[in-house]
Scaffold this active site. Structure first.
Site, PDB file in Angstrom:
ATOM      1  N   ASP A  29      42.085  45.618  51.744  1.00 62.16           N
ATOM      2  CA  ASP A  29      41.863  46.339  50.492  1.00 62.16           C
ATOM      3  C   ASP A  29      41.528  47.801  50.802  1.00 62.16           C
ATOM      4  O   ASP A  29      40.785  48.101  51.724  1.00 62.16           O
ATOM      5  CB  ASP A  29      40.712  45.678  49.715  1.00 62.16           C
ATOM      6  CG  ASP A  29      40.684  46.102  48.266  1.00 62.16           C
ATOM      7  OD1 ASP A  29      40.960  45.269  47.383  1.00 62.16           O
ATOM      8  OD2 ASP A  29      40.389  47.298  47.989  1.00 62.16           O
ATOM      9  N   HIS A  45      56.894  38.140  42.979  1.00 64.80           N
ATOM     10  CA  HIS A  45      56.068  38.789  41.964  1.00 64.80           C
ATOM     11  C   HIS A  45      55.680  37.796  40.867  1.00 64.80           C
ATOM     12  O   HIS A  45      56.541  37.273  40.172  1.00 64.80           O
ATOM     13  CB  HIS A  45      56.799  39.975  41.330  1.00 64.80           C
ATOM     14  CG  HIS A  45      55.977  40.662  40.281  1.00 64.80           C
ATOM     15  ND1 HIS A  45      55.081  41.665  40.577  1.00 64.80           N
ATOM     16  CD2 HIS A  45      55.878  40.437  38.943  1.00 64.80           C
ATOM     17  CE1 HIS A  45      54.483  42.046  39.460  1.00 64.80           C
ATOM     18  NE2 HIS A  45      54.950  41.316  38.452  1.00 64.80           N
ATOM     19  N   ASN A  86      41.083  37.617  40.173  1.00 63.30           N
ATOM     20  CA  ASN A  86      40.696  38.200  38.889  1.00 63.30           C
ATOM     21  C   ASN A  86      41.877  38.107  37.930  1.00 63.30           C
ATOM     22  O   ASN A  86      43.017  38.398  38.318  1.00 63.30           O
ATOM     23  CB  ASN A  86      40.282  39.665  39.060  1.00 63.30           C
ATOM     24  CG  ASN A  86      38.978  39.809  39.814  1.00 63.30           C
ATOM     25  OD1 ASN A  86      38.049  39.023  39.614  1.00 63.30           O
ATOM     26  ND2 ASN A  86      38.899  40.787  40.693  1.00 63.30           N
ATOM     27  N   HIS A  97      49.901  41.748  39.968  1.00 59.84           N
ATOM     28  CA  HIS A  97      50.644  40.943  40.943  1.00 59.84           C
ATOM     29  C   HIS A  97      49.553  40.091  41.583  1.00 59.84           C
ATOM     30  O   HIS A  97      48.619  40.652  42.200  1.00 59.84           O
ATOM     31  CB  HIS A  97      51.353  41.853  41.954  1.00 59.84           C
ATOM     32  CG  HIS A  97      52.142  41.152  43.014  1.00 59.84           C
ATOM     33  ND1 HIS A  97      53.446  41.494  43.328  1.00 59.84           N
ATOM     34  CD2 HIS A  97      51.811  40.133  43.858  1.00 59.84           C
ATOM     35  CE1 HIS A  97      53.891  40.725  44.308  1.00 59.84           C
ATOM     36  NE2 HIS A  97      52.914  39.890  44.648  1.00 59.84           N
ATOM     37  N   HIS A  99      46.803  38.339  43.428  1.00 61.96           N
ATOM     38  CA  HIS A  99      46.218  38.594  44.746  1.00 61.96           C
ATOM     39  C   HIS A  99      44.907  37.844  44.858  1.00 61.96           C
ATOM     40  O   HIS A  99      44.086  37.869  43.945  1.00 61.96           O
ATOM     41  CB  HIS A  99      46.009  40.092  44.985  1.00 61.96           C
ATOM     42  CG  HIS A  99      45.350  40.812  43.851  1.00 61.96           C
ATOM     43  ND1 HIS A  99      46.023  41.174  42.703  1.00 61.96           N
ATOM     44  CD2 HIS A  99      44.083  41.233  43.682  1.00 61.96           C
ATOM     45  CE1 HIS A  99      45.191  41.785  41.876  1.00 61.96           C
ATOM     46  NE2 HIS A  99      44.000  41.825  42.446  1.00 61.96           N
TER      47      HIS A  99
END
Ligand code: 5GP
Ligand code: ZN
Length: 113
Positions: A29, A45, A86, A97, A99
């Site tokens: 990140d 995606h 999230n 997208h 994660h």
């Protein structure tokens, strides 16, 4: 495709890559919240968990197992770590997208804010 994480997967935008195979990509990140903060994403995606269907079950399993493998590599499997998806506004999703956040290397407060 204007998606930021698709561009990272396609190497159009640089990232610190942690892992890659045919279906899964993982990178550090850019704004880490802990000593380990890795994002594990499908190369396919999918915007959010709300778009998942049964065809994605194996892929989601791969994301979760990859997070556990990276945690083990980093030596944070025994002390512990957090894995978070999230979804949408109330959870603070900013990149649409899917994660999986892998966060660890320090003691984490619970509940989250
Ligand atoms: P979200 O809030 O959607 O669950 O998480 C998005 C995450 O992506 C954030 O933790 C943010 O720091 C990270 N992020 C946003 N833009 C970039 C980028 O260009 N590169 C990397 N490596 N991470 C990013
Ligand atoms: Zn994407």
């Amino acid at each position: 495709m204007s998606c930021l994480f698709c561009k990272i997967i396609n190497r159009e935008i640089p990232a610190s890559v942690v892992y890659e195979d045919e279906r899964v990509f993982a990178f550090n990140d850019i704004n880490p919240q802990a000593p380990t903060h890795v994002l594990i994403v499908p190369k396919q995606h999918v915007a959010s968990l709300n778009e998942l269907d049964a065809a994605h079950d194996a892929l989601v399993g791969e994301l979760v197992r990859r997070a556990a493998a990276i945690a083990k590599d980093r030596g944070i499997d025994a002390p512990g770590y957090r894995t978070v998806f999230n979804t949408n506004r109330d959870a603070g999703q900013t990149v649409f997208h899917i994660h999986l956040h892998l966060i660890g290397g320090r003691s984490l407060a619970w509940p989250p804010g």
